[in-house]
Design an enzyme around this catalytic site. Structure first.
Site, short mmCIF file in Angstrom:
data_model
loop_
_atom_site.label_atom_id
_atom_site.label_comp_id
_atom_site.label_asym_id
_atom_site.label_seq_id
_atom_site.Cartn_x
_atom_site.Cartn_y
_atom_site.Cartn_z
N CYS A 88 0.84 -1.21 0.00
CA CYS A 88 0.00 0.00 0.00
C CYS A 88 0.87 1.24 0.00
O CYS A 88 2.10 1.17 0.05
CB CYS A 88 -0.93 0.00 1.21
SG CYS A 88 -0.05 0.15 2.78
N CYS A 91 3.47 1.69 2.72
CA CYS A 91 4.73 0.96 2.47
C CYS A 91 5.67 1.81 1.62
O CYS A 91 6.88 1.89 1.87
CB CYS A 91 4.46 -0.36 1.76
SG CYS A 91 3.32 -1.45 2.60
N ASP A 508 10.81 24.30 -34.19
CA ASP A 508 11.95 24.64 -35.04
C ASP A 508 11.52 24.37 -36.49
O ASP A 508 10.74 23.45 -36.73
CB ASP A 508 13.15 23.78 -34.66
CG ASP A 508 14.30 23.95 -35.63
OD1 ASP A 508 14.72 25.09 -35.82
OD2 ASP A 508 14.74 22.93 -36.19
N ASP A 711 15.22 19.23 -33.52
CA ASP A 711 15.91 18.00 -33.90
C ASP A 711 17.42 18.13 -33.99
O ASP A 711 18.12 17.13 -34.08
CB ASP A 711 15.38 17.50 -35.24
CG ASP A 711 15.87 18.35 -36.40
OD1 ASP A 711 15.97 19.58 -36.22
OD2 ASP A 711 16.15 17.79 -37.47
N ASP A 715 19.48 22.91 -31.32
CA ASP A 715 18.20 22.96 -30.61
C ASP A 715 18.33 22.52 -29.16
O ASP A 715 17.39 22.69 -28.37
CB ASP A 715 17.16 22.06 -31.30
CG ASP A 715 16.76 22.58 -32.66
OD1 ASP A 715 16.72 23.81 -32.82
OD2 ASP A 715 16.51 21.77 -33.57
#
Length: 834
Positions: A88, A91, A508, A711, A715
C-alpha cells in the site's frame, strides 16, 4: 560521498565537477557556507572533493543545490532496486523514508505498481547499505540490474499462483462459516436445522476451527507483515487487516469459550466477519496482481521484440549465435521475415523494413547499402547483410526500454499531496477506529460493546491506502507503455503532466516542420522548351557545384531517370550562378541578375516569380543557347503531416509558433502554408533560448508554458530551456539527450498525439485520485456510524472488506483503459496514421 559524525555536526563529502582553479574552490566554499546549518566547508581541487560539516538536519540535496547554483556540478549516480513486500501507499512512504536517510542518497522515489525504487546518489553509495536499510524497514530489496525480465515474470507468476491457491483454500474454509452464521440469521429454517443437527454451541466451535484455519493459513501473510510493521511504529494496510480481523476473532473466541466475562446481551460471535474479510481481501489482492501485471505489458512486449539469436558471419562462415555474443563490427545476415538482431549499417543487398514497433509508422522503410537499421525491427521481403554498430545496452531498443522504465519509475508533481496524506493515513485510521470504539461503548445503543467492536473493525477494514498508492503510478506505467507503442518516449515522467499544461507549442523549422533538405519544387519551362530537356541540361551543370540547391536539382534529375551528359568550361560566379557547355549547348543557371547581365527579359515569368516569392521560395532561372528556358525554385518543403499536426494542435486549444533563421518573408510564407500563429524569424542558432523566453510573455502579464520541438544540435539549449522539450527521434543524439519527450519517427503528428495522451493520462489520474479520496472520505464515516443517529445506517465489516478490495481493483481497471488510447491520426492497431 561519505558521511561521518563529528561533535559539532555531521561531516559530508561531495564530489564536485567543473572546478579549474583556486578561484573555483573559493566560489564553491562560499556557496556551501551560505547554507544555513553549515559550520565548515573545505574544497580540495586535486581530488575534486568538498568536505562539509553541518547540522544533521542539513540534507545532501541542500548542499548539492548550493553548489549547482554557484555554477558547478555535484556528480550523481542513479540505480534502481526491486522492492519486495509492499502492499500500500504507507509501504511506499516507509521505503522512501529509510532510503533517503542513507548517507549519500539525494532522492528516492518508489513506484508501488512497478515495485521498484529509483535512487539518486551523490557519489558512491554501497548498494548493500541501501538493501540493508530497506530490510530493516521490513521489506526485501535487490538491484534491478541483477534481475532479468524473465525472472520478474516468473516471480509474478509464482506470486499469482500462491494467491490463487490461498484464495481457493480461504473460500473453501469460509463458505461453511458464512452459511452457518449468516444463513441462520437470514433463513429461519436454516437456523432450525443448525440447532437440531449441529447445536448452537457446537456450531460456534466449528466456526472457530474453520476461521482459525483461515486466519493463520491463507491469512497469515497479513500478520507476518502487519504485526512487525505495527511494532516498528510504521503500520500499513496489513496492520489494519490484522488488527481488524484479530479483534473480531478474539472477541468471538471469548464469547465462545469464556462467555461469562462479557456483559449480558453481548455474547455474540463474529467469526464469519473475520473469515469473510480475509477471503475478500485475498480475492482483491489476486485481482490486483493480475491487473498490475497488465500495466507492465508494454515493457514486456518491448523485451520480446529483440530476437534471441543472430546469423553472424565469422571466419567466412555463417553461424547462428546467441545475441549476447554479437560484437560491434560483426557482419550479420538477414533473410526475409526475420527480425534484425542489433543496430547496424547495410553493407550488401536491399529490402524494406517494418519499423512500426520502434517508430509507430506502419509503412515499411526502404533500406539500401549505407542505410541504418535498428535492432528489433522486421525485415519484410528482401535479404541483406549489415555491419553491427551498436550492441547490448547501446542499441536503440535498449535505450527505449531504459527511457520507459525511467519514466515509469518517476513521480509527477501531483503525487506530492498524495504522499503527504498517505504518510499519516494509517495512524489516523487507527485513531478513528479507537475513537469509534470508545464513543459507541460510551453512548451507543445496547448492546454497546457489540456495536463498538463491529464499527471499529469496519473502520479498520474499509480504509484503503492501496487505492491512493496505486492511483498515480499505474496510470503512468500504462500511459508510458502505450506511448512507446505509438513511437513516443517520455524520458521524464513529469513531462506527462507538464505537456498537458502547455499553452504554446514552438516548432523549429528546418528538419522539424520541414523535411530538412532542399527539394526541387518548381520547374516551369518557357515556350519551345520541354521540362525534362531543361532539367537534364541544368542538372548536368549543377552536378559540378557543391551548393545544396545544386544537389536538389541533381537529385530531381536522378529521380526522373534522366541521363546527365558530360560538361565543358564550367564556371561559377559567386552571387550570380553557374555556366557550362553541355553537349555543345551553352547553359547558364542563376539568379535574376545573371539573366539580366545576359540581356534576357524576365517579364514572361513575372507571375510565376511573384507566386514563388509569396510561397517563400527564391526563384532561379535557366538560359539555354542565350534564350530564357525556365524558372526554377528549390525549397525545403513542409513534411506531409505538418499541416495536419498544426490543425490538430489548434483543435486542442494550443497556439503554435515557429522559430527559424530564415528571413521574415520566407518565414511568413511557410507559416501561412502550415497555419502557424506566431513567427519568430531571423533567429541565430544561439538565439533560440531568448526567443523562447520572449514567447513565454503573452503580453497581458500571463506567463505562458512552452513546449519546444526540435531536432538539431543547435536545438539542445532550447529543448532544455522549454517547459517541455520534444525531440524528433530522427535528429541528433545531443537533441534527444536534452529532451523530455522523444518522437521516434520524424512525423510531427507525434506532438498532438503526445499532448492528447498527456491530457488523457492526467484525466485518468484525477479520476483515480478522486475515487481513492472520495471512497475513504465517504466510507470511513459510514463505517464509524456517523450516519446512524440520523439515518440508521451502519456498514458491516463484511461489506467494508468487499468495498476495500474493489477500490484498488477499480483504480487499476481505470488505469488499464489507457492501453486502448487512440489519439488524432492513429489507426486502431495503435500505429501512427497519416
Amino acid at each position: 560521498m561519505s558521511v561521518t559524525t563529528a561533535t559539532e555536526g555531521t561531516v559530508r563529502t561531495l564530489q564536485v565537477g567543473g572546478m579549474t582553479c583556486a578561484s573555483c574552490v573559493a566560489h564553491v566554499e562560499k556557496a556551501l557556507m551560505k547554507v544555513e546549518g553549515v559550520s565548515t566547508a573545505s574544497v580540495n581541487l586535486a581530488t575534486e572533493a568538498a568536505t562539509v560539516t553541518a547540522a544533521p538536519a542539513v540534507s545532501f540535496a541542500q548542499l548539492a543545490t548550493a553548489v549547482e547554483k554557484a555554477g558547478y556540478e555535484v556528480r550523481r549516480d542513479a540505480l534502481t532496486l526491486d522492492i519486495e513486500g509492499m502492499s500500500c501507499a504507507a509501504c511506499v512512504g516507509r521505503v522512501e523514508k529509510v532510503l533517503r536517510r542513507v548517507p549519500g542518497v539525494v532522492e528516492a522515489n518508489v513506484n508501488l505498481a512497478a515495485r521498484r525504487a529509483s535512487i539518486e546518489t551523490a557519489g558512491a553509495v554501497p548498494v548493500a547499505a541501501l538493501i540493508e536499510a530497506v530490510k530493516k524497514a521490513g521489506f526485501g530489496a535487490r538491484p534491478s540490474a541483477d534481475v532479468s525480465e524473465s525472472s520478474r515474470a516468473a516471480d509474478a507468476a509464482a506470486e499469482e499462483s500462491k494467491l490463487q491457491h490461498a484464495v481457493w483454500l480461504a473460500v473453501a474454509l469460509t463458505l461453511p462459516v458464512f452459511v452457518l452464521e449468516m444463513g441462520s440469521h437470514l433463513i429461519p429454517a436454516m437456523h432450525d436445522w443448525v440447532m437440531a443437527t449441529i447445536g448452537h454451541r457446537q456450531s460456534w466451535w466449528l466456526q472457530f476451527a474453520l476461521t482459525t484455519l483461515v486466519m493463520f493459513g491463507p491469512g497469515l501473510r497479513f500478520f507476518k507483515k502487519g504485526v512487525p510493521a505495527l511494532l516498528r511504529g510504521a503500520p500499513d494496510m496489513n496492520a489494519l487487516v490484522a488488527m481488524g480481523t484479530s479483534a473480531a476473532w478474539g472477541y468471538s473466541v471469548v464469547a465462545t469459550f469464556l462467555p461469562g466475562v462479557l456483559p449480558e446481551g453481548t455474547v455474540n460471535v463474529y467469526f464469519e466477519a473475520a473469515a469473510v474479510i480475509i477471503t475478500l481481501i485475498l480475492i482483491g489482492r489476486l485481482l490486483e496482481t493480475r491487473a498490475r501485471g497488465r500495466t507492465s505489458e508494454a515493457i514486456q512486449r518491448l523485451m520480446r521484440i529483440q530476437p534471441r539469436t543472430a546469423r553472424v558471419v565469422r571466419d567466412g562462415e555463417v553461424r547462428e549465435l546467441p545475441i549476447e555474443e554479437v560484437v560491434v563490427g560483426d557482419v550479420l545476415e538477414v533473410r526475409p521475415g526475420e527480425k534484425i538482431a542489433v543496430d547496424g549499417e547495410v553493407v550488401e543487398g536491399a529490402s524494406f523494413v517494418d519499423e512500426s514497433m520502434i517508430t509507430g509508422e506502419p509503412i515499411p522503410v526502404e533500406k539500401t547499402v549505407g542505410a541504418a537499421v535498428v535492432g528489433g525491427t522486421l525485415n519484410t521481403r528482401g535479404a541483406f547483410s549489415f555491419r553491427a554498430t551498436k550492441v547490448g545496452a547501446d542499441t536503440v531498443l535498449a535505450q527505449i526500454i531504459r527511457m520507459v522504465e525511467t519514466a515509469q519509475g518517476s513521480k509527477l508533481p501531483i503525487q506530492a499531496l498524495v504522499d503527504k496524506v498517505t504518510m499519516v493515513f494509517v495512524p489516523v485510521v487507527m485513531g478513528v477506529a479507537l475513537l469509534t470504539f470508545l464513543v459507541w461503548l460510551a453512548f451507543g445503543a445496547a448492546p454497546a460493546l457489540s456495536f463498538a467492536l463491529v464499527n471499529a473493525v469496519a473502520v479498520l477494514i474499509v480504509a484503503c491506502p492501496c487505492a491512493m498508492g496505486l492511483a498515480t503510478p499505474t496510470s503512468i506505467m500504462v500511459a508510458t507503455g502505450r506511448a512507446a507503442q505509438m513511437g513516443i518516449l517520455f524520458r521524464q515522467g513529469n513531462a506527462l503532466q507538464m505537456l498537458r499544461d502547455a499553452d504554446v507549442v514552438a516548432l523549429d523549422k528546418t528538419g522539424t516542420l520541414t523535411l530538412g533538405r532542399p527539394t526541387l519544387t518548381d520547374l516551369v519551362p518557357a515556350a519551345g522548351f520541354a521540362r525534362d530537356e531543361v532539367l537534364a541540361l541544368v542538372a548536368a551543370v549543377e552536378r559540378r557545384s557543391e551548393h545544396p540547391i545544386a544537389e536538389a536539382i541533381v537529385a530531381a534529375a536522378r529521380d526522373a531517370d534522366l541521363t546527365l551528359a558530360e560538361i565543358e568550361d564550367f564556371e561559377a560566379t559567386a552571387g550570380h550562378g553557374v555556366r557550362a557547355i553541355v553537349s555543345g549547348r551553352r547553359v547558364e543557371v542563376g539568379a535574376d541578375r545573371l539573366m539580366r547581365s545576359l540581356g534576357l527579359d524576365l517579364d514572361v515569368f513575372a507571375d510565376q516569380a511573384a507566386r514563388l516569392g509569396d510561397e517563400g521560395k527564391s526563384p532561379l532561372y535557366a538560359a539555354i543557347d542565350g534564350k530564357l528556358a525556365a524558372i526554377i525554385a528549390v525549397a525545403d518543403p513542409l513534411k506531409p503531416t505538418s499541416v495536419q499536426a498544426v490543425k490538430a494542435l489548434h483543435a486542442m486549444g494550443l497556439r503554435v509558433a515557429m522559430i527559424t533563421g530564415d528571413n521574415a518573408r520566407t518565414a511568413q510564407a511557410i507559416a501561412r502554408q502550415a497555419g502557424i500563429d506566431e513567427v519568430v524569424a531571423e533567429v541565430l542558432p544561439d538565439g533560440k533560448v531568448a526567443a523562447l523566453k520572449n514567447l513565454r510573455d503573452s503580453g497581458d502579464g500571463k506567463v505562458r508554458r512552452i513546449a519546444f520541438v526540435g531536432d538539431g544540435i543547435n536545438d539542445a539549449p532550447a529543448l532544455a530551456e522549454a517547459d517541455v522539450g520534444i525531440a524528433i527521434g530522427t535528429g541528433t543524439d545531443v537533441a534527444i539527450e536534452s529532451a523530455d519527450v522523444v518522437l521516434m519517427s520524424g512525423d510531427l503528428m507525434g506532438v498532438p498525439r503526445a499532448t492528447a495522451l498527456s491530457r488523457a493520462t492526467m484525466r485518468n489520474i484525477r479520476q483515480n485520485l478522486f475515487w481513492a479520496f472520495a471512497y475513504n472520505t465517504a466510507l470511513i464515516p459510514l463505517a464509524a456510524g456517523v450516519f446512524y443517529p440520523a439515518a440508521g445506517l451502519l456498514l458491516s465489516p463484511v461489506f467494508a472488506a468487499a468495498a476495500m478490495s474493489m477500490s484498488s481493483v477499480f483504480v487499476l481497471g481505470n488505469a488499464l483503459r489507457l492501453r486502448s488510447f487512440e489519439a488524432p491520426g492513429t489507426v486502431p492497431d495503435g500505429r501512427a496514421g497519416a
